[in-house]
Enzyme design. Structure first.
Site, PDB file in Angstrom:
ATOM      1  N   GLU A  99     -26.793   4.001  -8.426  1.00  0.00           N
ATOM      2  CA  GLU A  99     -26.474   3.221  -9.628  1.00  0.00           C
ATOM      3  C   GLU A  99     -25.944   1.840  -9.243  1.00  0.00           C
ATOM      4  OE1 GLU A  99     -25.167   5.968 -13.194  1.00  0.00           O
ATOM      5  OE2 GLU A  99     -24.035   6.490 -11.380  1.00  0.00           O
TER       6      GLU A  99
ATOM      7  N   TYR B 123     -17.197 -14.256 -32.973  1.00  0.00           N
ATOM      8  CA  TYR B 123     -17.954 -13.147 -32.391  1.00  0.00           C
ATOM      9  C   TYR B 123     -18.707 -13.595 -31.150  1.00  0.00           C
ATOM     10  CZ  TYR B 123     -21.353 -15.065 -35.749  1.00  0.00           C
ATOM     11  OH  TYR B 123     -22.148 -15.902 -36.491  1.00  0.00           O
TER      12      TYR B 123
ATOM     13  N   ILE C 173     -17.720   4.294 -17.008  1.00  0.00           N
ATOM     14  CA  ILE C 173     -17.865   3.434 -18.183  1.00  0.00           C
ATOM     15  C   ILE C 173     -16.569   3.416 -18.989  1.00  0.00           C
ATOM     16  CG2 ILE C 173     -20.372   3.467 -18.279  1.00  0.00           C
ATOM     17  CD1 ILE C 173     -20.237   5.643 -20.427  1.00  0.00           C
ATOM     18  N   GLU C 174     -15.708   4.407 -18.792  1.00  0.00           N
ATOM     19  CA  GLU C 174     -14.382   4.383 -19.413  1.00  0.00           C
ATOM     20  C   GLU C 174     -13.584   3.187 -18.902  1.00  0.00           C
ATOM     21  OE1 GLU C 174     -15.519   8.812 -19.233  1.00  0.00           O
ATOM     22  OE2 GLU C 174     -15.903   7.008 -18.048  1.00  0.00           O
TER      23      GLU C 174
ATOM     24  N   LYS D 255     -24.759   4.405 -22.413  1.00  0.00           N
ATOM     25  CA  LYS D 255     -25.473   4.423 -21.132  1.00  0.00           C
ATOM     26  C   LYS D 255     -26.741   5.256 -21.342  1.00  0.00           C
ATOM     27  CE  LYS D 255     -24.549   5.370 -16.240  1.00  0.00           C
ATOM     28  NZ  LYS D 255     -23.512   5.750 -15.262  1.00  0.00           N
TER      29      LYS D 255
END
Length: 125
Positions: free
Chosen positions: A23, A55, A74-75, A101
């Site tokens: 990854e 934004y 990803i946390e 993901k």
């Protein structure tokens, strides 16, 4: 807490996040969404961007963190995004960050995996 929100949906980024060595090498696409809670009444009354959070600025934070840094989890990516937004924009009372993901290396047929966190101004991280 304000019930007003700024939402930014599914910002697509290419990153190298994940626990597996491949990854880090190959990378993959992630989708990141934001839900910022803040009082939008001043901006609504004044019609002045200085009274809100852009934004475009929120999106740039996501892109910068997700593409310039690497996280195993990803946390941790979501946590870094939330902390940066709360640090930079005093008007934001709370921020929800969702990281999707879609190509997670899971031995099953699925559309993807996701995590979602919500952080509030002043809470202990």
């Amino acid at each position: 807490m304000s019930t007003d929100r700024i939402g930014v949906a599914r910002i697509a980024v290419f990153g190298r996040h994940g626990v597996l060595p491949e990854e880090a090498v190959l990378g993959q696409r992630f989708y990141i969404s934001l839900d910022a809670r803040l009082d939008l009444a001043p901006a609504g009354r004044s019609d002045d961007v200085a009274h809100t959070v852009s934004y475009a600025d929120l999106t740039q934070i996501v892109v910068d963190i997700a593409t310039e840094r690497r996280f195993n989890l990803i946390e941790a990516l979501a946590e870094a995004i939330a902390a940066t937004i709360l640090e930079r924009f005093g008007a934001v009372e709370a921020i929800t960050v969702r990281v999707d993901k879609p190509s997670a290396p899971v031995p099953a047929i699925l559309d993807g995996v996701s995590i979602e966190i919500t952080r509030h101004r002043g809470e202990n991280a």
